[in-house]
Design a protein around this motif. Sequence first.
Motif, PDB file in Angstrom:
ATOM      1  N   ARG A   1      19.903 -49.171   6.153  1.00 16.25           N
ATOM      2  CA  ARG A   1      19.614 -49.446   4.750  1.00 16.25           C
ATOM      3  C   ARG A   1      18.335 -50.268   4.666  1.00 16.25           C
ATOM      4  NH1 ARG A   1      24.652 -50.995   1.174  1.00 16.25           N
ATOM      5  NH2 ARG A   1      23.171 -50.212  -0.360  1.00 16.25           N
ATOM      6  N   THR A   2      17.462 -49.861   3.786  1.00 14.61           N
ATOM      7  CA  THR A   2      16.210 -50.581   3.576  1.00 14.61           C
ATOM      8  C   THR A   2      16.042 -50.881   2.095  1.00 14.61           C
ATOM      9  OG1 THR A   2      15.019 -48.486   3.443  1.00 14.61           O
ATOM     10  CG2 THR A   2      15.069 -49.597   5.589  1.00 14.61           C
ATOM     11  N   TYR A   3      15.209 -51.872   1.808  1.00 14.09           N
ATOM     12  CA  TYR A   3      15.006 -52.322   0.439  1.00 14.09           C
ATOM     13  C   TYR A   3      13.545 -52.706   0.268  1.00 14.09           C
ATOM     14  CZ  TYR A   3      20.005 -53.066   1.232  1.00 14.09           C
ATOM     15  OH  TYR A   3      21.325 -52.894   1.568  1.00 14.09           O
ATOM     16  N   PHE A   4      13.168 -53.011  -0.962  1.00 13.69           N
ATOM     17  CA  PHE A   4      11.851 -53.573  -1.195  1.00 13.69           C
ATOM     18  C   PHE A   4      11.968 -55.095  -1.199  1.00 13.69           C
ATOM     19  CE2 PHE A   4      10.735 -49.332  -2.497  1.00 13.69           C
ATOM     20  CZ  PHE A   4       9.435 -49.223  -2.046  1.00 13.69           C
ATOM     21  N   GLY A   5      11.231 -55.728  -0.298  1.00 11.83           N
ATOM     22  CA  GLY A   5      11.287 -57.181  -0.166  1.00 11.83           C
ATOM     23  C   GLY A   5      10.037 -57.880  -0.638  1.00 11.83           C
TER      24      GLY A   5
END
Length: 869
Positions: A685-689
């Motif tokens: 899972r990846t996100y915008f940080g």
Amino acid sequence: MALARWLCLILALLSGLAVSGFPRNPSRLLRAVDGIEVYSTKVNCKVTSRFAHNVVTTRAVNHANTAKEVSFDVELPKTAFITNFTLTIDGVTYPGNVKEKEVAKKQYEKAVSQGKTAGLVKASGRKLEKFTVSVNVAAGSKVTFELTYEELLKRHKGKYEMYLKVQPKQLVKHFEVIDIFEPQGISTLDAEASFITNDLLGSALTKSFSGKKGHVSFKPSLDQQRSCPTCTDSLLKGDFIITYDVNRESPANVQIVNGYFVHFFAPQGLPVVPKSVVFVIDVSGSMYGRKMEQTKDALLKILEDVKQDDYLNFILFSGDVTTWKDSLVPATPENIQEARKFVMDIHDRGMTNINDALLRGISMLNKAREEHTVPERSTSIIIMLTDGDANVGESRPEKIQENVRNAIGGKFPLYNLGFGNNLNYNFLENMALENHGLARRIYEDSDASLQLQGFYEEVANPLLTGVEAEYPQNAILDLTQNSYQHFYDGSEIVVAGRLADEDMNSFKAAVKGHGAINDLTFTEEVDMKEMEKALQEQDYIFGDYIERLWAYLTIEQLLEKREPEGEGREPNSGWGSWCLPWPVCFAQPSLSFVHISQLPQVEALGLGLSTSCLSRSPWNRRDPKMDGDPHFIIQIPEKDDAICFNIDEDPGTVLRLIQDPVTGLTVNGQIIGEKRGSSDSQNRRTYFGKLGIASAQMDFRIEVTPENIILWNGDSLSTFSWLDTVMVTQDGLSVMINRKKSMVVSFGDGVAFVVVLHQVWKKEPAHHDFLGFYVVDSRGMSAQTHGLLGQFFHPFDFQVSDVHPGSDPTKPDATMVVKNHQLTVTRGSQKDYRKDISVGRNVACWFVHNNGQGLIDGIHRDYIVPSLF
């Protein structure tokens, strides 16, 4: 009622709805600047039938030889409605209006693009919001600030309370005047100040009441304000409190003015209805120390006040759930003594299992009722105290809400007490409201134990259950809430509505409820002609006050009714606009603006709110958005449908979201991964940080992370925390930060973005805090705009056919033709967090596989850029 009358009633709701009793009045504070003399600060308040009309006026003069900045600050109740704001400079008055969001935003952006000063709003203490605006005052000029707001005073422990935080910081001609008119007659009136001795207070304060009228004035002389005989600073710093109550010869009072009625109901002298109460107490590790000791102190005090006719039990939860007794027990002296020993032995341990604890308590209350082990004429309540979020067992807020709602089934109220700030208060409030209760934040302070005791005192003495107010059939329109599960001693039920026939001769109201001994009915009949005579006190009554009171209640209750739909109401949460069934404009928590027309130095003020004015959605076009893992949602209003896709890239990758070569605007986003990396690229899972927003033409850059916001404007640099609630405007750019929730960036005519902050539990082992990005206005972007989101600002068409079962029976596949490509797509949903930041709302969409290939121009790797700027 004519539309024109309502178009003049423009109301702005400051932040969340009160659940703690009484709205609070303002404090005034005009910051001194070199050369500026603040020579008068005044509050004039008229209260008519609990509805307060407040006017705050401050006057200053610039004695300097050059223009100086003067700032006007007013601390307002979070439940207040602003109805007017004006600035008067050298005799010329510049009026302000709270306007519909789209119109006000255009005027605001035009003002700030011309270099005119704007303001900010930030939290101030437990119950107040600070309204601030600054203006440049020419040498020798005078300026007058005037702010008008309205609020409904709610009865709390047998009295109405107005709380003013006095803090002028310098010697001023400072005074408050409060006039009260109550048709029922005033029974008590008092005023006190915490910042001045009784001897001095006696000569500065006057208070009187007789019959229907009361008067309070506070006018300290300059000598009384001095902290020492020769000082120029003021000792006026503290609380000024006015309390009063009304005569209650009858349990109910009905008033009618200009086709609107208000019905006050507060019977006295009734026997208390026995209650069954379950205390559900968080004993997880985070309660260690003072919080646990304060909780135990409060519970021990509460046990002293439990009545012998009551039944009770305690449920403790951490990672597991334990109970004091297997079932409810009567509050006999022996059981109370045993309960005290149990409470004193409570200690902290483990995790937080909210779901199982609440379900255990609900089951206990339901079982006692079903097995008739509690009196037939008794009521049930459940009170939960927690200082954190669920992290073991069922931890999804929406699922816990569903479980609790189904288990309670509307039979009794749930009261949620949130201890401290490190919790999802929005979740607690939503869950309480949809179960006919309320939530209260318990502040981590030395008086936390008193806060807990105070809450229990509010619900300790139910006098009626199943309360319903009834009115003549077909005679009432637009009625506010008229049924309540409980009436508690010391409180008051207020119902308002509009008459279908203003020419009726009489009006009859009845309230029915179940008492401790028998069912009761209270009736009140009003002679319309006598009512007109009784309300001829024009010096005290301000215009159509009942109509305004009705609007206040209606707006407040409509906002609460949105909660079961998952649209959170925590201050400064929620986006977009919605409408009332009548022509009323008002502001809900989000983003709106007060416009100061024609004023050279100050053109607008941002309030950190969202207005609504007869428009379900001002954004009737594509609103691309990016949020979550990271997924992209493209809504197509003309098809009433949406398309979504994911981008699967490694942490650290920077993606070009928007690029407009004409306006020079770019938006880039950097991907972050989980704390513990996964070698399985299919399941990671990846996100915008991190987000970078920049404009080459305006020479600004904004870097947004879950920790802070950094703004570069030319050579200047400013850093803001997500703990702030602040608005910054400069050279056409507007940045508004809504504390720990979201940020609005807008500039020019027709460009606005929203950044949503997603915070996870600080000890969450896998996930980081991350960001969501929403385009709410793209009209100001050029036709050459591109990027993963920017390309969808332009019209495009698609067709879906051949819908058939897919590999997941719940998610059908279909064929989509878009941009000359034929794609296999899957029906699913993605989260949209604009309306509820904590839980989100599912948006049905057609999911395009393979990183959006065929939908986006080129391939996704074409949008990878080397850095954030």
